[in-house]
Design a protein around this motif. Structure first.
Motif, mmCIF file in Angstrom:
data_model
loop_
_atom_site.group_PDB
_atom_site.id
_atom_site.type_symbol
_atom_site.label_atom_id
_atom_site.label_comp_id
_atom_site.label_asym_id
_atom_site.label_seq_id
_atom_site.Cartn_x
_atom_site.Cartn_y
_atom_site.Cartn_z
ATOM 1 N N LYS A 217 -59.581 197.095 -15.664
ATOM 2 C CA LYS A 217 -59.392 197.571 -14.350
ATOM 3 C C LYS A 217 -59.258 196.793 -13.211
ATOM 4 O O LYS A 217 -58.214 197.042 -12.587
ATOM 5 C CB LYS A 217 -60.505 198.684 -14.508
ATOM 6 C CG LYS A 217 -60.448 199.461 -13.219
ATOM 7 C CD LYS A 217 -61.517 200.307 -13.173
ATOM 8 C CE LYS A 217 -61.652 201.308 -11.756
ATOM 9 N NZ LYS A 217 -62.734 202.107 -11.718
ATOM 10 N N LYS A 218 -60.014 195.805 -13.310
ATOM 11 C CA LYS A 218 -60.024 194.801 -12.169
ATOM 12 C C LYS A 218 -58.681 194.192 -11.960
ATOM 13 O O LYS A 218 -58.223 193.939 -10.841
ATOM 14 C CB LYS A 218 -61.294 193.910 -12.139
ATOM 15 C CG LYS A 218 -61.436 193.157 -10.617
ATOM 16 C CD LYS A 218 -62.003 194.214 -9.630
ATOM 17 C CE LYS A 218 -62.496 193.392 -8.267
ATOM 18 N NZ LYS A 218 -62.703 194.500 -7.464
ATOM 19 N N ILE A 219 -58.344 193.593 -12.818
ATOM 20 C CA ILE A 219 -56.662 192.835 -12.871
ATOM 21 C C ILE A 219 -55.742 193.899 -12.345
ATOM 22 O O ILE A 219 -55.010 193.516 -11.638
ATOM 23 C CB ILE A 219 -56.810 192.480 -14.238
ATOM 24 C CG1 ILE A 219 -57.717 191.357 -14.695
ATOM 25 C CG2 ILE A 219 -55.210 191.658 -14.363
ATOM 26 C CD1 ILE A 219 -57.591 190.781 -16.101
ATOM 27 N N LYS A 220 -55.715 195.068 -13.057
ATOM 28 C CA LYS A 220 -54.900 196.199 -12.769
ATOM 29 C C LYS A 220 -55.118 196.414 -11.134
ATOM 30 O O LYS A 220 -53.786 196.699 -10.380
ATOM 31 C CB LYS A 220 -54.860 197.448 -13.521
ATOM 32 C CG LYS A 220 -54.474 197.227 -14.805
ATOM 33 C CD LYS A 220 -54.698 198.565 -15.568
ATOM 34 C CE LYS A 220 -54.282 198.267 -17.130
ATOM 35 N NZ LYS A 220 -52.583 198.166 -17.179
ATOM 36 N N GLU A 221 -55.920 196.391 -10.548
ATOM 37 C CA GLU A 221 -56.388 196.703 -9.248
ATOM 38 C C GLU A 221 -55.762 195.643 -8.191
ATOM 39 O O GLU A 221 -55.040 195.924 -7.241
ATOM 40 C CB GLU A 221 -57.782 196.871 -8.941
ATOM 41 C CG GLU A 221 -58.474 198.341 -9.282
ATOM 42 C CD GLU A 221 -59.950 198.365 -9.188
ATOM 43 O OE1 GLU A 221 -60.431 197.349 -8.644
ATOM 44 O OE2 GLU A 221 -60.518 199.288 -9.344
ATOM 45 N N PHE A 222 -55.837 194.411 -8.713
ATOM 46 C CA PHE A 222 -55.424 193.351 -7.997
ATOM 47 C C PHE A 222 -53.907 193.473 -7.833
ATOM 48 O O PHE A 222 -53.309 193.236 -6.770
ATOM 49 C CB PHE A 222 -55.778 191.713 -8.735
ATOM 50 C CG PHE A 222 -57.196 191.666 -8.601
ATOM 51 C CD1 PHE A 222 -57.918 191.834 -7.449
ATOM 52 C CD2 PHE A 222 -57.891 190.754 -9.711
ATOM 53 C CE1 PHE A 222 -59.378 191.440 -7.289
ATOM 54 C CE2 PHE A 222 -59.194 190.447 -9.454
ATOM 55 C CZ PHE A 222 -59.751 190.747 -8.196
ATOM 56 N N GLU A 223 -53.080 193.566 -9.028
ATOM 57 C CA GLU A 223 -51.761 193.752 -9.269
ATOM 58 C C GLU A 223 -51.345 194.870 -8.260
ATOM 59 O O GLU A 223 -50.323 194.819 -7.700
ATOM 60 C CB GLU A 223 -51.194 193.879 -10.652
ATOM 61 C CG GLU A 223 -49.805 193.953 -10.777
ATOM 62 C CD GLU A 223 -49.500 193.810 -12.464
ATOM 63 O OE1 GLU A 223 -48.368 193.254 -12.575
ATOM 64 O OE2 GLU A 223 -50.432 194.265 -13.048
ATOM 65 N N LYS A 224 -52.082 195.934 -8.196
ATOM 66 C CA LYS A 224 -51.594 197.004 -7.411
ATOM 67 C C LYS A 224 -51.680 196.788 -6.167
ATOM 68 O O LYS A 224 -50.802 197.173 -5.336
ATOM 69 C CB LYS A 224 -52.404 198.259 -7.802
ATOM 70 C CG LYS A 224 -52.187 199.639 -7.129
ATOM 71 C CD LYS A 224 -53.282 200.685 -7.349
ATOM 72 C CE LYS A 224 -52.691 201.902 -6.803
ATOM 73 N NZ LYS A 224 -53.603 203.080 -7.126
ATOM 74 N N GLU A 225 -52.694 196.119 -5.584
ATOM 75 C CA GLU A 225 -52.900 195.614 -4.152
ATOM 76 C C GLU A 225 -51.696 194.675 -3.888
ATOM 77 O O GLU A 225 -50.951 194.841 -2.801
ATOM 78 C CB GLU A 225 -54.282 194.854 -3.929
ATOM 79 C CG GLU A 225 -55.267 195.758 -3.787
ATOM 80 C CD GLU A 225 -56.556 195.087 -3.542
ATOM 81 O OE1 GLU A 225 -56.491 194.675 -2.379
ATOM 82 O OE2 GLU A 225 -57.440 194.886 -4.477
ATOM 83 N N PHE A 226 -51.586 193.731 -4.749
ATOM 84 C CA PHE A 226 -50.223 192.825 -4.526
ATOM 85 C C PHE A 226 -49.013 193.500 -4.264
ATOM 86 O O PHE A 226 -48.130 193.542 -3.426
ATOM 87 C CB PHE A 226 -50.174 191.575 -5.504
ATOM 88 C CG PHE A 226 -50.976 190.609 -5.452
ATOM 89 C CD1 PHE A 226 -51.352 189.793 -4.478
ATOM 90 C CD2 PHE A 226 -51.822 190.069 -6.454
ATOM 91 C CE1 PHE A 226 -52.082 188.894 -4.159
ATOM 92 C CE2 PHE A 226 -52.803 189.022 -6.497
ATOM 93 C CZ PHE A 226 -52.729 188.316 -5.149
ATOM 94 N N LYS A 227 -48.747 194.367 -5.162
ATOM 95 C CA LYS A 227 -47.427 195.065 -5.275
ATOM 96 C C LYS A 227 -47.423 195.947 -3.990
ATOM 97 O O LYS A 227 -46.180 196.150 -3.527
ATOM 98 C CB LYS A 227 -47.209 196.099 -6.402
ATOM 99 C CG LYS A 227 -47.107 195.319 -7.826
ATOM 100 C CD LYS A 227 -46.965 196.324 -8.806
ATOM 101 C CE LYS A 227 -46.578 195.694 -10.123
ATOM 102 N NZ LYS A 227 -46.429 196.495 -11.416
ATOM 103 N N LYS A 228 -48.578 196.637 -3.466
ATOM 104 C CA LYS A 228 -48.477 197.270 -2.068
ATOM 105 C C LYS A 228 -48.173 196.639 -0.896
ATOM 106 O O LYS A 228 -47.208 196.878 -0.357
ATOM 107 C CB LYS A 228 -49.894 198.015 -1.995
ATOM 108 C CG LYS A 228 -49.905 198.879 -1.169
ATOM 109 C CD LYS A 228 -51.261 199.655 -0.599
ATOM 110 C CE LYS A 228 -51.412 200.651 0.405
ATOM 111 N NZ LYS A 228 -52.674 201.176 0.418
ATOM 112 N N VAL A 229 -48.724 195.296 -0.909
ATOM 113 C CA VAL A 229 -48.399 194.531 0.159
ATOM 114 C C VAL A 229 -47.071 193.976 0.163
ATOM 115 O O VAL A 229 -46.217 193.798 1.176
ATOM 116 C CB VAL A 229 -49.496 193.433 0.280
ATOM 117 C CG1 VAL A 229 -48.987 192.336 1.391
ATOM 118 C CG2 VAL A 229 -50.751 193.893 0.603
#
Length: 314
Positions: free
Chosen positions: A138-150
């Motif tokens: 979950k945490k890694i997916k959250e990081f990736e989601k944040e990067f993609k959003k920015v």
């Protein structure tokens, strides 16, 4: 993506040596470079699994060794009992064989410690921080989601720049063609006034279009320059979160190294000093902040991002 494994016993085994990837040596703020940080976090999960497997192998080896020593001791004592020796010689011989079984007891003790203080704790850490499956981290997916959003808005900005650049270059090529045509007509004594007028008008039209495209291109670059500080700040903020995530895992690995040392050296033996020195060198050589700094130097915030800049067409 094919992964190429490489073992480098004479130096540090660094990410660029162990992975075949497209991220090494590029600026972190460039498109998709954040995937290097995601891969690092994912690699931590794989390292936890690898560590568990390796230490389980060690525990099994110790168990098998103890069993082999006991089998050897039992068989040897039977042969000594049926030998021609007698008296104190036979007794001393049997006792010396039985003394070897202490090695098996030492192995058993070490194996139990490795299981409790290393394997069990590493397994708990993996389950608590990575979940039951790599696909459910979950945490890694959250990081990736944040990067993609920015990066989503930033990619739109880069596309806008690229489109404006292409339009400018096309317009300028057409202008150059029109200018060349006008020059030919001017030097042709047989050209009519109408041809000359049309050629001049075409150049003026192309020049206006080129100026318009150039202005749009420059405005897109300026827009990027205004957005760059905030974009870079947000990217580095998420990167620092992945640094903290990785630092936590490395700290746990450091505790594991010490736990393994204590498990092996819980009983004194003639190899104690040698093992102590080897563990000391291994643990002293573990520098978490240097690993984090290495990542940032080659993949993260200390890399040199190639920002789009205005490119004229000669």
């Amino acid at each position: 993506m094919t992964q190429v494994q490489c073992i480098s016993p004479q130096g540090q085994t660094t990410p660029e040596k162990t992975l075949s990837n497209p991220w090494f040596g590029k600026g972190f703020c460039e498109p998709d470079q954040y995937k290097a940080a995601i891969e690092r976090c994912s690699g931590g999960y794989k390292s936890c699994e690898l560590g568990i497997d390796l230490y389980k192998d060690l525990a099994k080896i110790l168990e098998n060794h103890s069993a082999a020593l006991r089998q050897w001791s039992t068989a040897s004592q039977k042969q000594i009992v049926h030998s021609s020796e007698f008296g104190t010689t036979k007794k001393s011989w049997l006792n010396s064989i039985r003394a070897i079984e202490k090695l098996a007891e030492s192995n058993d003790f070490i194996r139990e410690n490795v299981q409790k203080t290393v394997i069990d704790k590493m397994t708990s850490y993996k389950n608590e921080n990575y979940g039951k499956s790599f696909l459910q981290v979950k945490k890694i997916k959250e990081f990736e989601k944040e990067f993609k959003k920015v990066q989503r808005t930033w990619l739109d900005t880069l596309d806008k720049i690229n489109d404006a650049k292409q339009s400018f270059h096309v317009a300028k090529r057409k202008l150059q063609i029109a200018q060349n045509a006008e020059n030919i007509i001017k030097t042709d004594v047989g050209s009519s006034d109408d041809q000359t007028s049309k050629a001049k008008l075409n150049v003026e039209t192309r020049q206006k279009e080129t100026d318009r495209c150039k202005s749009k291109y420059e405005n897109a670059i300026n827009e990027m320059e205004r957005a760059k500080p905030d974009y870079q700040k947000q990217m580095f903020r998420i990167l620092e979160s992945t640094d903290d995530f990785e630092r936590k895992r490395l700290n746990h690995f450091n505790l594991t190294f010490n736990a393994l040392q204590q498990a092996v050296l819980s009983e004194k033996n003639k190899w104690r000093d040698e093992i102590t020195d080897a563990f000391k060198k291994a643990i002293d050589g573990h520098n978490i902040e240097a690993d984090i700094a290495f990542f940032n130097t080659n993949y993260g915030k200390d890399t040199k991002t190639i920002w789009p800049k205005f490119e004229d067409l000669n």
